[in-house]
Design an enzyme around this catalytic site. Structure first.
Site, mmCIF file in Angstrom:
data_model
loop_
_atom_site.group_PDB
_atom_site.id
_atom_site.type_symbol
_atom_site.label_atom_id
_atom_site.label_comp_id
_atom_site.label_asym_id
_atom_site.label_seq_id
_atom_site.Cartn_x
_atom_site.Cartn_y
_atom_site.Cartn_z
ATOM 1 N N THR A 193 -12.149 1.509 77.180
ATOM 2 C CA THR A 193 -11.542 2.825 76.955
ATOM 3 C C THR A 193 -11.910 3.821 78.057
ATOM 4 O OG1 THR A 193 -11.694 4.758 75.512
ATOM 5 C CG2 THR A 193 -13.510 3.233 75.393
ATOM 6 N N ASP A 194 -11.058 4.819 78.248
ATOM 7 C CA ASP A 194 -11.361 5.886 79.215
ATOM 8 C C ASP A 194 -12.575 6.713 78.788
ATOM 9 O OD1 ASP A 194 -10.165 7.169 77.031
ATOM 10 O OD2 ASP A 194 -8.717 8.306 78.216
ATOM 11 N N GLU A 195 -12.946 6.620 77.497
ATOM 12 C CA GLU A 195 -14.041 7.472 77.014
ATOM 13 C C GLU A 195 -15.375 7.140 77.672
ATOM 14 O OE1 GLU A 195 -14.208 8.713 73.127
ATOM 15 O OE2 GLU A 195 -12.101 8.346 72.715
ATOM 16 N N ASP A 238 -15.191 22.426 65.241
ATOM 17 C CA ASP A 238 -15.011 21.450 66.320
ATOM 18 C C ASP A 238 -15.875 20.212 66.106
ATOM 19 O OD1 ASP A 238 -13.932 20.458 68.616
ATOM 20 O OD2 ASP A 238 -14.755 22.000 69.949
ATOM 21 N N HIS A 292 -17.509 17.541 71.745
ATOM 22 C CA HIS A 292 -16.096 17.160 71.919
ATOM 23 C C HIS A 292 -15.687 17.155 73.395
ATOM 24 C CE1 HIS A 292 -11.804 17.932 70.118
ATOM 25 N NE2 HIS A 292 -11.861 16.855 70.876
ATOM 26 N N LYS A 328 -19.199 1.355 73.915
ATOM 27 C CA LYS A 328 -18.161 0.703 74.725
ATOM 28 C C LYS A 328 -18.636 0.590 76.186
ATOM 29 C CE LYS A 328 -14.490 -0.422 73.711
ATOM 30 N NZ LYS A 328 -13.965 -1.727 73.171
ATOM 31 N N TYR A 387 -19.693 6.236 70.013
ATOM 32 C CA TYR A 387 -18.646 5.220 70.209
ATOM 33 C C TYR A 387 -18.515 4.886 71.689
ATOM 34 C CZ TYR A 387 -13.871 3.697 71.291
ATOM 35 O OH TYR A 387 -12.789 3.049 71.828
HETATM 36 P P1 NAD Z 1 -8.847 -0.567 65.309
HETATM 37 O O1 NAD Z 1 -10.011 0.163 64.750
HETATM 38 O O2 NAD Z 1 -7.471 -0.252 64.824
HETATM 39 O O3 NAD Z 1 -9.050 -2.141 65.141
HETATM 40 C C1 NAD Z 1 -10.288 -2.781 65.327
HETATM 41 C C2 NAD Z 1 -10.159 -4.198 64.763
HETATM 42 O O4 NAD Z 1 -11.415 -4.874 65.012
HETATM 43 C C3 NAD Z 1 -9.940 -4.230 63.249
HETATM 44 O O5 NAD Z 1 -8.947 -5.188 62.932
HETATM 45 C C4 NAD Z 1 -11.293 -4.656 62.686
HETATM 46 O O6 NAD Z 1 -11.200 -5.372 61.456
HETATM 47 C C5 NAD Z 1 -11.809 -5.539 63.823
HETATM 48 N N1 NAD Z 1 -13.276 -5.666 63.823
HETATM 49 C C6 NAD Z 1 -14.186 -4.667 63.697
HETATM 50 N N2 NAD Z 1 -15.429 -5.177 63.747
HETATM 51 C C7 NAD Z 1 -15.298 -6.525 63.936
HETATM 52 C C8 NAD Z 1 -16.215 -7.598 64.089
HETATM 53 N N3 NAD Z 1 -17.540 -7.387 64.061
HETATM 54 N N4 NAD Z 1 -15.742 -8.846 64.270
HETATM 55 C C9 NAD Z 1 -14.398 -9.088 64.285
HETATM 56 N N5 NAD Z 1 -13.481 -8.104 64.135
HETATM 57 C C10 NAD Z 1 -13.929 -6.838 63.973
HETATM 58 O O7 NAD Z 1 -8.948 -0.328 66.898
HETATM 59 P P2 NAD Z 1 -7.796 -0.166 67.976
HETATM 60 O O8 NAD Z 1 -7.421 1.255 68.072
HETATM 61 O O9 NAD Z 1 -6.779 -1.198 67.768
HETATM 62 O O10 NAD Z 1 -8.635 -0.507 69.302
HETATM 63 C C11 NAD Z 1 -8.770 -1.852 69.752
HETATM 64 C C12 NAD Z 1 -9.644 -1.869 71.000
HETATM 65 O O11 NAD Z 1 -9.051 -1.054 72.011
HETATM 66 C C13 NAD Z 1 -11.039 -1.319 70.766
HETATM 67 O O12 NAD Z 1 -11.939 -2.127 71.483
HETATM 68 C C14 NAD Z 1 -10.987 0.088 71.349
HETATM 69 O O13 NAD Z 1 -12.239 0.465 71.857
HETATM 70 C C15 NAD Z 1 -9.994 -0.107 72.473
HETATM 71 N N6 NAD Z 1 -9.228 1.105 72.834
HETATM 72 C C16 NAD Z 1 -8.557 1.827 71.877
HETATM 73 C C17 NAD Z 1 -7.817 2.933 72.253
HETATM 74 C C18 NAD Z 1 -7.029 3.739 71.230
HETATM 75 O O14 NAD Z 1 -6.479 4.777 71.579
HETATM 76 N N7 NAD Z 1 -6.929 3.309 69.978
HETATM 77 C C19 NAD Z 1 -7.771 3.320 73.596
HETATM 78 C C20 NAD Z 1 -8.457 2.556 74.548
HETATM 79 C C21 NAD Z 1 -9.173 1.452 74.163
HETATM 80 P P1 TYD Z 2 -8.778 10.809 68.220
HETATM 81 O O1 TYD Z 2 -7.429 10.339 67.798
HETATM 82 O O2 TYD Z 2 -9.919 10.686 67.255
HETATM 83 O O3 TYD Z 2 -9.103 10.053 69.595
HETATM 84 P P2 TYD Z 2 -10.330 10.300 70.650
HETATM 85 O O4 TYD Z 2 -11.377 11.096 70.029
HETATM 86 O O5 TYD Z 2 -10.742 8.881 70.887
HETATM 87 O O6 TYD Z 2 -9.700 10.937 71.846
HETATM 88 O O7 TYD Z 2 -8.669 12.323 68.641
HETATM 89 C C1 TYD Z 2 -7.776 12.735 69.660
HETATM 90 C C2 TYD Z 2 -7.986 14.221 69.890
HETATM 91 O O8 TYD Z 2 -7.575 14.929 68.712
HETATM 92 C C3 TYD Z 2 -9.438 14.588 70.108
HETATM 93 O O9 TYD Z 2 -9.477 15.676 71.050
HETATM 94 C C4 TYD Z 2 -9.900 15.083 68.754
HETATM 95 C C5 TYD Z 2 -8.646 15.704 68.161
HETATM 96 N N1 TYD Z 2 -8.513 15.648 66.697
HETATM 97 C C6 TYD Z 2 -8.213 16.809 65.976
HETATM 98 O O10 TYD Z 2 -8.080 17.904 66.535
HETATM 99 N N2 TYD Z 2 -8.076 16.706 64.616
HETATM 100 C C7 TYD Z 2 -8.223 15.524 63.946
HETATM 101 O O11 TYD Z 2 -8.117 15.495 62.698
HETATM 102 C C8 TYD Z 2 -8.504 14.336 64.705
HETATM 103 C C9 TYD Z 2 -8.682 13.002 64.019
HETATM 104 C C10 TYD Z 2 -8.641 14.447 66.075
#
Ligand code: NAD
Ligand code: TYD
Length: 337
Positions: free
Chosen positions: A126-128, A273, A277, A155, A151
């Site tokens: 992730t970019d985070e 907030d 953040h 990562k 988190y």
């Molecule tokens: P999600 O939370 O929707 O899904 C996570 C999945 O992992 C779930 O199906 C959960 O059951 C499974 N899981 C959790 N712990 C586990 C374990 N110990 N063993 C096996 N399975 C397990 O997450 P997502 O949003 O689909 O993200 C997927 C990946 O992409 C993550 O690694 C996240 O860091 C990365 N990512 C997400 C975003 C985003 O915007 N959502 C952006 C960049 C990177």
């Molecule tokens: P989020 O979807 O949790 O992703 P991330 O923290 O990984 O970027 O949040 C996206 C942005 O939205 C972040 O700046 C936090 C903000 N946010 C709110 O303002 N209200 C909310 O209820 C949530 C879940 C997030």
């Protein structure tokens, strides 16, 4: 091609599995997922009966479970999505599960790949991990890692373990770092699905702080296409940023959602907030564009409309996810096995 996908029952993993099965007739996928609160087999109900797809319930941080998954190989590749993925949970509910899955789980996958072989590892990051930006600049792959929440810290630790395995043991791995995703099947704890769900139901939309925090949004299918390219053609050991260049302040995004759903701005509530953040994320995805000729296929506004339509027509999915009802699906489909 035979692929082990971990965390494939979550948001991005389920979209990736669907993308791969519909793009490559020859592909075979084993999905190893623990089915935490975020893992939902209803996300994959349409591929459940596909003979090229197999689900295995298990923990990537358990050697035994990972061994079981590897015994269904050999694999050409392992794509690791499995993670605890929500910043607010890492801030308010404890970090143990994040360390367990994101750090220990990644190392156990690396150990298994070393022991048993398994082709290339694609670590989905992730970019985070880069921390926060000021008003200018974008994240590039050679920036120092500076995660600001638990988190992101877990990562970043996983990225460093993958890097170390490449350097010390010659493992074939690539890392992608993507910006904020949105699209179908995203758990409604994240910003976009939460706001859509609340708007549809005339409930308040909670915006953290002043709402001027900026995220760089990408439609999940564009992310999946980039992952596929990096998996097939990325340089061994390289990191690739993924981002579509859609920087939007949260409050502006929330207003757009309300406009598209046809609900009033009076539903917006500014709330306390998030601690620490991050102010702004923005990706430089130049490497991915230059080396692998990736460009996003979706315009942000079109993709947002599609996503709103999807949530509007999948109220049952939303109800199941929020009520925990989706857990019964697992019992129904897999309970007797
Ligand atoms: P999600 O939370 O929707 O899904 C996570 C999945 O992992 C779930 O199906 C959960 O059951 C499974 N899981 C959790 N712990 C586990 C374990 N110990 N063993 C096996 N399975 C397990 O997450 P997502 O949003 O689909 O993200 C997927 C990946 O992409 C993550 O690694 C996240 O860091 C990365 N990512 C997400 C975003 C985003 O915007 N959502 C952006 C960049 C990177
Ligand atoms: P989020 O979807 O949790 O992703 P991330 O923290 O990984 O970027 O949040 C996206 C942005 O939205 C972040 O700046 C936090 C903000 N946010 C709110 O303002 N209200 C909310 O209820 C949530 C879940 C997030």
């Amino acid at each position: 091609m035979r692929i082990l996908v971990t965390g494939g029952a979550g948001f991005i993993g389920s979209n990736f599995i669907r993308y791969m099965l519909s793009t490559y007739p020859e592909v075979q996928v084993v999905n190893l997922d623990l089915l935490t609160y975020a893992g939902n087999l209803e996300n994959l109900a349409d591929v459940q009966a596909d003979s090229r797809y197999r689900f295995l319930r298990g923990d990537i941080a358990s050697e035994r479970d990972v061994d079981r998954a590897f015994s269904l190989g050999p694999y050409d590749a392992v794509v690791n999505f499995a993670a605890e993925s929500h910043v607010d949970r890492s801030l308010h509910l404890g970090v143990d599960r994040f360390i367990h899955t994101n750090i220990a789980g990644t190392q156990i996958l690396l150990d298994a790949l070393r022991r048993r072989g398994g082709g290339r590892l694609l670590q989905v990051s992730t970019d985070e991990v880069y921390g926060s930006l000021g008003e200018r600049g974008r994240f590039s792959e050679d920036m120092p890692l500076a995660p600001n929440n638990p988190y992101a810290a877990t990562k970043a630790a996983a990225d460093l373990l993958v890097r170390a395995a490449v350097h010390s043991h010659g493992l074939d791995a690539v890392i992608t770092r993507c910006s904020n995703n949105f699209g179908p099947y995203q758990f409604p704890e994240k910003l976009i699905p939460l706001m859509i769900a609340n708007a549809l139901e005339d409930r308040p939309l909670p915006v953290y702080g002043d709402g001027r925090h900026v995220r760089d949004w990408i439609y999940v299918e564009d992310h999946c296409r980039a992952l596929d390219l990096v998996l097939r053609r990325g340089r061994r050991g390289a990191v690739y940023n993924i981002g579509a260049g859609n920087e939007i302040p949260n409050i502006e995004l929330v207003r757009r959602i309300l406009r598209l759903v046809g609900k009033p701005e009076s539903l917006i509530r500014f709330v306390k907030d998030r601690p620490g953040h991050d102010r702004r994320y923005a990706m430089d995805a130049g490497r991915l564009r230059r080396e692998l000729q990736w460009t996003p296929s979706y315009q942000f506004d079109d993709a947002l409309r599609l996503t709103i339509d999807w949530y509007g027509t999948h109220r049952e999915w939303l109800d199941h996810v929020r009520s925990g009802e989706y857990r019964r699906y697992f019992e129904k489909v897999y309970g007797g096995r």
